[in-house]
Design a protein around this motif. Structure first.
Motif, PDB file in Angstrom:
ATOM      1  N   LEU A  33       1.035  -1.236  -0.015  1.00 26.39           N
ATOM      2  CA  LEU A  33      -0.085   0.099   0.145  1.00 26.39           C
ATOM      3  C   LEU A  33       0.747   1.297  -0.118  1.00 26.39           C
ATOM      4  O   LEU A  33       0.512   2.492  -0.206  1.00 26.39           O
ATOM      5  CB  LEU A  33      -0.886  -0.064   0.800  1.00 26.39           C
ATOM      6  CG  LEU A  33      -2.108  -0.975   1.364  1.00 26.39           C
ATOM      7  CD1 LEU A  33      -2.887  -1.215   2.803  1.00 26.39           C
ATOM      8  CD2 LEU A  33      -3.316  -0.099   0.127  1.00 26.39           C
ATOM      9  N   ILE A  34       2.188   1.216   0.790  1.00 26.94           N
ATOM     10  CA  ILE A  34       3.048   2.578   1.070  1.00 26.94           C
ATOM     11  C   ILE A  34       3.174   2.620  -0.522  1.00 26.94           C
ATOM     12  O   ILE A  34       3.622   3.445  -0.934  1.00 26.94           O
ATOM     13  CB  ILE A  34       3.500   2.272   2.206  1.00 26.94           C
ATOM     14  CG1 ILE A  34       2.693   2.174   3.540  1.00 26.94           C
ATOM     15  CG2 ILE A  34       4.849   3.076   1.985  1.00 26.94           C
ATOM     16  CD1 ILE A  34       4.114   1.714   4.363  1.00 26.94           C
ATOM     17  N   GLN A  35       4.308   2.046  -1.199  1.00 29.52           N
ATOM     18  CA  GLN A  35       5.340   1.765  -2.597  1.00 29.52           C
ATOM     19  C   GLN A  35       4.881   0.206  -2.969  1.00 29.52           C
ATOM     20  O   GLN A  35       4.879  -0.619  -3.041  1.00 29.52           O
ATOM     21  CB  GLN A  35       6.706   1.449  -2.396  1.00 29.52           C
ATOM     22  CG  GLN A  35       7.285   1.400  -3.382  1.00 29.52           C
ATOM     23  CD  GLN A  35       7.479   2.178  -3.614  1.00 29.52           C
ATOM     24  OE1 GLN A  35       7.171   3.377  -3.349  1.00 29.52           O
ATOM     25  NE2 GLN A  35       7.444   2.923  -5.493  1.00 29.52           N
ATOM     26  N   PRO A  36       3.143   1.059  -3.945  1.00 26.56           N
ATOM     27  CA  PRO A  36       3.112  -0.442  -5.088  1.00 26.56           C
ATOM     28  C   PRO A  36       4.580  -1.622  -5.892  1.00 26.56           C
ATOM     29  O   PRO A  36       5.631  -0.606  -6.298  1.00 26.56           O
ATOM     30  CB  PRO A  36       2.146   0.281  -5.924  1.00 26.56           C
ATOM     31  CG  PRO A  36       1.887   1.625  -5.619  1.00 26.56           C
ATOM     32  CD  PRO A  36       2.841   2.130  -4.440  1.00 26.56           C
ATOM     33  N   MET A  37       4.118  -1.929  -5.817  1.00 22.45           N
ATOM     34  CA  MET A  37       5.654  -2.692  -6.727  1.00 22.45           C
ATOM     35  C   MET A  37       5.411  -4.777  -7.384  1.00 22.45           C
ATOM     36  O   MET A  37       4.241  -4.428  -7.396  1.00 22.45           O
ATOM     37  CB  MET A  37       6.190  -4.082  -5.232  1.00 22.45           C
ATOM     38  CG  MET A  37       5.433  -4.849  -4.114  1.00 22.45           C
ATOM     39  SD  MET A  37       6.830  -5.238  -2.835  1.00 22.45           S
ATOM     40  CE  MET A  37       5.510  -5.107  -1.772  1.00 22.45           C
ATOM     41  N   SER A  38       6.026  -4.651  -8.035  1.00 23.50           N
ATOM     42  CA  SER A  38       5.475  -5.046  -9.047  1.00 23.50           C
ATOM     43  C   SER A  38       6.469  -6.765  -8.672  1.00 23.50           C
ATOM     44  O   SER A  38       7.783  -6.947  -8.468  1.00 23.50           O
ATOM     45  CB  SER A  38       5.734  -4.924 -10.692  1.00 23.50           C
ATOM     46  OG  SER A  38       7.230  -4.546 -10.320  1.00 23.50           O
ATOM     47  N   LEU A  39       6.102  -7.831  -8.806  1.00 25.19           N
ATOM     48  CA  LEU A  39       6.642  -8.871  -8.484  1.00 25.19           C
ATOM     49  C   LEU A  39       6.346 -10.553  -9.870  1.00 25.19           C
ATOM     50  O   LEU A  39       5.990  -9.931 -10.380  1.00 25.19           O
ATOM     51  CB  LEU A  39       6.658  -9.800  -7.148  1.00 25.19           C
ATOM     52  CG  LEU A  39       6.765  -9.217  -5.410  1.00 25.19           C
ATOM     53  CD1 LEU A  39       5.680  -9.407  -4.373  1.00 25.19           C
ATOM     54  CD2 LEU A  39       8.006  -8.648  -5.705  1.00 25.19           C
ATOM     55  N   GLU A  40       7.844 -10.757  -9.850  1.00 26.94           N
ATOM     56  CA  GLU A  40       7.402 -12.039 -10.650  1.00 26.94           C
ATOM     57  C   GLU A  40       6.569 -13.086  -9.767  1.00 26.94           C
ATOM     58  O   GLU A  40       6.597 -12.910  -8.798  1.00 26.94           O
ATOM     59  CB  GLU A  40       8.723 -12.254 -10.771  1.00 26.94           C
ATOM     60  CG  GLU A  40      10.041 -11.323 -11.212  1.00 26.94           C
ATOM     61  CD  GLU A  40      11.448 -11.941 -11.848  1.00 26.94           C
ATOM     62  OE1 GLU A  40      11.292 -13.680 -11.798  1.00 26.94           O
ATOM     63  OE2 GLU A  40      11.645 -11.797 -12.077  1.00 26.94           O
ATOM     64  N   VAL A  41       5.577 -13.442 -10.948  1.00 30.00           N
ATOM     65  CA  VAL A  41       4.743 -15.141 -10.781  1.00 30.00           C
ATOM     66  C   VAL A  41       5.427 -16.212  -9.781  1.00 30.00           C
ATOM     67  O   VAL A  41       4.696 -16.497  -8.856  1.00 30.00           O
ATOM     68  CB  VAL A  41       3.740 -15.066 -11.609  1.00 30.00           C
ATOM     69  CG1 VAL A  41       2.946 -16.504 -10.990  1.00 30.00           C
ATOM     70  CG2 VAL A  41       3.015 -13.979 -12.420  1.00 30.00           C
ATOM     71  N   ALA A  42       6.891 -16.601 -10.463  1.00 26.59           N
ATOM     72  CA  ALA A  42       7.633 -16.667 -10.002  1.00 26.59           C
ATOM     73  C   ALA A  42       8.658 -17.037  -8.430  1.00 26.59           C
ATOM     74  O   ALA A  42       7.519 -17.898  -7.288  1.00 26.59           O
ATOM     75  CB  ALA A  42       9.163 -17.453 -10.494  1.00 26.59           C
TER      76      ALA A  42
END
Length: 96
Positions: A33-42
């Motif tokens: 919520l503070i810092q949106p992040m993108s993560l790999e599905v793996a």
């Protein structure tokens, strides 16, 4: 630690499982919520799956057999620690 010293192992096990779920759901959720992040599905599938399997294994170990219900013996504890150190080592080796 106080629950273990008082001999209330079920409370100690509940604290471990509860903190595991809280850390996974709340801490990661608040950080996102503070810092949106993108993560790999793996990453999500690997980490979340292992966490779920280990939580279920801890539950089964805690329930135990009729003779030793509510106790996690040294072999089971060593197995959990070995998996933890092995997984941590695996994560470090994939980063480097």
């Amino acid at each position: 630690m106080i629950a273990i010293k008082k001999g209330e192992h079920d409370i100690a096990l509940g604290n471990i499982i509860g903190s595991n779920l809280f850390n996974t759901l709340a801490v990661v959720g608040i950080a996102a919520l503070i810092q949106p992040m993108s993560l790999e599905v793996a990453v999500l599938s690997r980490d979340w799956t292992l966490m779920a399997v280990l939580t279920f294994a801890l539950l089964l170990m805690g329930l135990g057999h009729k003779q030793h219900a509510g106790r996690i013996n040294r072999i089971e504890g060593a197995l959990l620690l070995t998996v933890f150190f092995g997984y941590t080592g695996y994560l470090f080796s994939t980063i480097l």
